[in-house]
Design a protein around this motif. Structure first.
Motif, PDB file in Angstrom:
ATOM      1  N   ILE A  77       0.806  -1.079  -0.076  1.00 34.99           N
ATOM      2  CA  ILE A  77       0.038  -0.137   0.012  1.00 34.99           C
ATOM      3  C   ILE A  77       0.711   1.314   0.032  1.00 34.99           C
ATOM      4  N   CYS A  78       0.712   2.255  -0.739  1.00 36.24           N
ATOM      5  CA  CYS A  78       1.434   3.372  -1.097  1.00 36.24           C
ATOM      6  C   CYS A  78       2.713   3.210  -1.147  1.00 36.24           C
ATOM      7  N   LEU A  79       3.369   3.566  -0.328  1.00 32.67           N
ATOM      8  CA  LEU A  79       4.920   3.565  -0.308  1.00 32.67           C
ATOM      9  C   LEU A  79       5.435   1.910  -0.228  1.00 32.67           C
ATOM     10  N   GLY A  80       4.550   1.170   0.076  1.00 27.78           N
ATOM     11  CA  GLY A  80       4.629  -0.310   0.310  1.00 27.78           C
ATOM     12  C   GLY A  80       4.480  -0.836  -1.310  1.00 27.78           C
ATOM     13  N   MET A  81       3.638  -0.111  -2.104  1.00 30.41           N
ATOM     14  CA  MET A  81       3.582  -0.605  -3.336  1.00 30.41           C
ATOM     15  C   MET A  81       4.770  -0.418  -4.270  1.00 30.41           C
ATOM     16  N   GLN A  82       5.305   0.816  -3.945  1.00 31.77           N
ATOM     17  CA  GLN A  82       6.661   1.081  -4.543  1.00 31.77           C
ATOM     18  C   GLN A  82       7.730   0.174  -4.154  1.00 31.77           C
ATOM     19  N   MET A  83       7.804  -0.116  -3.081  1.00 29.46           N
ATOM     20  CA  MET A  83       9.020  -1.232  -2.615  1.00 29.46           C
ATOM     21  C   MET A  83       8.689  -2.509  -3.351  1.00 29.46           C
ATOM     22  N   LEU A  84       7.661  -2.697  -3.812  1.00 24.82           N
ATOM     23  CA  LEU A  84       7.709  -4.004  -4.850  1.00 24.82           C
ATOM     24  C   LEU A  84       8.335  -3.859  -5.934  1.00 24.82           C
ATOM     25  N   LEU A  85       8.740  -2.840  -6.252  1.00 22.39           N
ATOM     26  CA  LEU A  85       9.354  -2.654  -7.806  1.00 22.39           C
ATOM     27  C   LEU A  85      10.687  -2.826  -7.660  1.00 22.39           C
ATOM     28  N   GLU A  86      11.216  -2.732  -8.918  1.00 19.47           N
ATOM     29  CA  GLU A  86      12.961  -3.181  -8.663  1.00 19.47           C
ATOM     30  C   GLU A  86      13.820  -1.731  -8.379  1.00 19.47           C
ATOM     31  N   THR A  87      13.414  -0.517  -8.770  1.00 18.52           N
ATOM     32  CA  THR A  87      14.218   0.435  -8.461  1.00 18.52           C
ATOM     33  C   THR A  87      13.386   1.683  -8.316  1.00 18.52           C
ATOM     34  N   SER A  88      13.868   2.733  -7.419  1.00 18.94           N
ATOM     35  CA  SER A  88      13.496   3.803  -7.083  1.00 18.94           C
ATOM     36  C   SER A  88      14.469   4.958  -7.298  1.00 18.94           C
ATOM     37  N   GLU A  89      13.925   6.043  -7.801  1.00 11.31           N
ATOM     38  CA  GLU A  89      15.089   7.320  -8.019  1.00 11.31           C
ATOM     39  C   GLU A  89      14.623   8.286  -6.981  1.00 11.31           C
ATOM     40  N   GLU A  90      13.788   8.090  -6.044  1.00  4.72           N
ATOM     41  CA  GLU A  90      13.738   8.844  -4.722  1.00  4.72           C
ATOM     42  C   GLU A  90      15.280   9.095  -4.085  1.00  4.72           C
TER      43      GLU A  90
END
Length: 201
Positions: A77-90
């Protein structure tokens, strides 16, 4: 009794997620115990804040999340969803859990649009037959708060939303699901998705 574990790693809005799932009829345990997580029938990974900090705080629980997702349903959920992906540019380039192909990108600047994207916005159901979306009406509105978005391919995209650019607002791969919005704050539509997830568990 079927049990859903909400992972408590210090960066999630646990109370509202817990209440939402309880309304959906789920039996909940809030835990950071890897054995308890591994023994659960479903897992929820909430998250607010910055990507790198969240991944660091998840720490050694990353492995149990990855392993468990092969056997039981997982919802980010929210950031938890983003963490499922491979990479982040944040705030630099950081690796995620890699459970869903794709990258997390910042919304580009555009006149007339504020970042973060905050408030109600509509969903386009890309895969309306998916069990997470059962009973959810086309163009249903849900509640968002985010400055970064998931960039993935149509194969893994459940819903899209338009804000500055079209983005994947819900994603999936196998047992793994993620929603950028907050279903626990999204009224009847969000509750329906939590009920659907509980049903899948």
């Amino acid at each position: 009794m079927t049990q859903i574990a909400i992972i408590d790693y210090g960066v999630g809005n646990l109370r509202s997620v817990m209440r939402g799932l309880e309304k959906a009829g789920a039996a909940i345990v809030v835990t950071c115990d890897p054995e308890e997580i591994a023994a659960s029938d479903g897992i929820v990974l909430p998250g607010v804040g910055a990507f790198r900090e969240a991944m660091d705080k998840l720490g050694t629980l990353q492995e149990v999340v990855i392993q468990s997702s092969r056997e039981v349903p997982l919802l980010g959920i929210c950031l938890g969803m983003q963490m499922l992906l491979e990479t982040s540019e944040e705030h630099g380039f950081h690796k995620g859990l890699g459970l869903i192909p794709g990258n997390v990108k910042r919304f580009p600047k555009m006149a007339g649009f504020k970042v973060p994207h905050m408030g109600w916005n509509s969903l386009t159901l890309e895969k309306p037959d998916n069990p997470l979306l059962a009973g959810v009406r086309p163009d249903e509105s849900v509640y968002f708060v985010h400055s970064y978005y998931a960039d993935t391919t149509p194969e893994y995209t459940l819903t899209t939303t338009e804000y500055i650019c079209p983005f994947a607002s819900a994603v999936f791969r196998g047992n793994v699901y993620g929603v950028q919005f907050h279903p626990e704050k999204s009224g009847a539509a969000g509750l329906k998705m939590l009920e659907n997830f509980t049903g899948m568990v």
